[in-house]
Enzyme design. Structure first.
Site, mmCIF file in Angstrom:
data_model
loop_
_atom_site.group_PDB
_atom_site.id
_atom_site.type_symbol
_atom_site.label_atom_id
_atom_site.label_comp_id
_atom_site.label_asym_id
_atom_site.label_seq_id
_atom_site.Cartn_x
_atom_site.Cartn_y
_atom_site.Cartn_z
ATOM 1 N N SER A 1 44.732 107.409 69.481
ATOM 2 C CA SER A 1 45.829 106.953 68.615
ATOM 3 C C SER A 1 47.096 107.771 68.857
ATOM 4 O O SER A 1 47.050 108.906 69.332
ATOM 5 C CB SER A 1 45.442 107.076 67.144
ATOM 6 O OG SER A 1 44.311 106.297 66.866
HETATM 7 N N1 SAH Z 1 40.060 107.885 66.391
HETATM 8 C C1 SAH Z 1 40.163 107.719 67.835
HETATM 9 C C2 SAH Z 1 40.844 106.440 68.258
HETATM 10 C C3 SAH Z 1 40.000 105.298 67.954
HETATM 11 S S1 SAH Z 1 40.195 103.818 68.901
HETATM 12 C C4 SAH Z 1 40.831 108.898 68.492
HETATM 13 O O1 SAH Z 1 41.318 109.779 67.792
HETATM 14 O O2 SAH Z 1 40.836 108.941 69.733
HETATM 15 C C5 SAH Z 1 38.961 102.896 68.013
HETATM 16 C C6 SAH Z 1 37.534 103.278 68.291
HETATM 17 O O3 SAH Z 1 36.711 102.551 67.403
HETATM 18 C C7 SAH Z 1 37.069 102.947 69.695
HETATM 19 O O4 SAH Z 1 36.543 104.082 70.311
HETATM 20 C C8 SAH Z 1 35.994 101.886 69.462
HETATM 21 O O5 SAH Z 1 34.942 101.928 70.411
HETATM 22 C C9 SAH Z 1 35.508 102.246 68.072
HETATM 23 N N2 SAH Z 1 34.844 101.167 67.338
HETATM 24 C C10 SAH Z 1 35.127 99.839 67.350
HETATM 25 N N3 SAH Z 1 34.283 99.174 66.533
HETATM 26 C C11 SAH Z 1 33.440 100.099 65.993
HETATM 27 C C12 SAH Z 1 32.343 100.039 65.074
HETATM 28 N N4 SAH Z 1 31.913 98.891 64.560
HETATM 29 N N5 SAH Z 1 31.719 101.202 64.760
HETATM 30 C C13 SAH Z 1 32.111 102.389 65.272
HETATM 31 N N6 SAH Z 1 33.138 102.504 66.150
HETATM 32 C C14 SAH Z 1 33.798 101.378 66.502
#
Ligand code: SAH
Length: 215
Positions: free
Chosen positions: A64
């Site tokens: 992010s």
């Molecule tokens: N917080 C992260 C950025 C997240 S991007 C950072 O600081 O880098 C969103 C993330 O959510 C991705 O890695 C994706 O794989 C995950 N994601 C998507 N759907 C999900 C679910 N149902 N459960 C857990 N993670 C999920």
């Protein structure tokens, strides 16, 4: 795994930029300063690490934007010692920013590659984060209740079990909406269990997906 004066200088600039954009909580700004974001990107992308922008981290996902990390963190109203559930570990950057604020962090990731990368890497940085491989749609009932839940992917709607895993007085912060653009929403659970809702502008996140990826 180097964090030099040059990196720290770049981080100080980034912090000033985020402050100018309206993040006023000095503890959060200090946490952004403490977490070496360049180490979360593949080496070679140093020039992007301290721009206030999201960046690809592989597996079709992004780390992010630092401003967004700070903004979501601010909405959680953290106090040291709180228990926070993050959904979407991704690179682990947001989780480390939370850990730098002395809260107990539980974070779930559905993509095995990202989960394993974070599990190997985060302890090397010295941040204590509890990582789980699984589906964030289910939350983490075995570690509930939480003071706060942070979703870092775009949720079309909030699974009701996540509200069940919140303490009375707890908050859930999530971008809510479809693929193109979402509204940042903070839900607050009252002592009686009623859910209140406040909106905080438009953001863009990758989608929260159901079930685990096949990787
Ligand atoms: N917080 C992260 C950025 C997240 S991007 C950072 O600081 O880098 C969103 C993330 O959510 C991705 O890695 C994706 O794989 C995950 N994601 C998507 N759907 C999900 C679910 N149902 N459960 C857990 N993670 C999920």
């Amino acid at each position: 795994m180097e964090d030099t004066y040059r990196h720290k200088g770049m981080r100080r600039k980034l912090v000033n930029e985020i402050r100018k954009k309206g993040i006023l909580d000095e503890n959060i700004l200090e946490a952004i300063y403490r977490v070496p974001r360049h180490l979360f990107l593949d080496s070679g992308f140093l020039q992007y690490a301290y721009e206030d922008k999201p960046f690809p981290i592989g597996s079709g996902q992004t780390i992010s934007q630092p401003y967004t990390v700070a903004f979501q963190t601010e909405l959680l109203n953290l106090k040291p010692g709180m228990r926070i559930l993050e959904i979407g570990t991704g690179s682990g950057y947001q989780a480390c920013v939370l850990a730098a604020l002395n809260v107990a962090v539980y974070s779930i990731e559905r993509q095995k590659k990202l989960y394993e990368k974070a599990r190997n890497f985060l302890p090397r940085l010295g941040f204590d984060v509890h990582l789980f491989y699984g589906d964030g749609y289910l939350g983490l009932p075995e570690k509930a209740p939480f003071d706060g839940v942070l979703i870092t992917a775009a949720a079309p709607e909030i699974p009701s079990c996540l509200f069940d895993q919140l303490k009375p007085g707890g908050v859930l912060v999530s971008p809510v909406g479809g693929a193109e653009v979402q509204t940042m929403v903070r839900y607050t659970k009252s002592k009686s269990g009623k859910i209140g809702r406040e909106k905080f502008g438009s953001f863009r996140f990758v989608p929260l997906l159901k079930e685990k990826a096949n990787d």
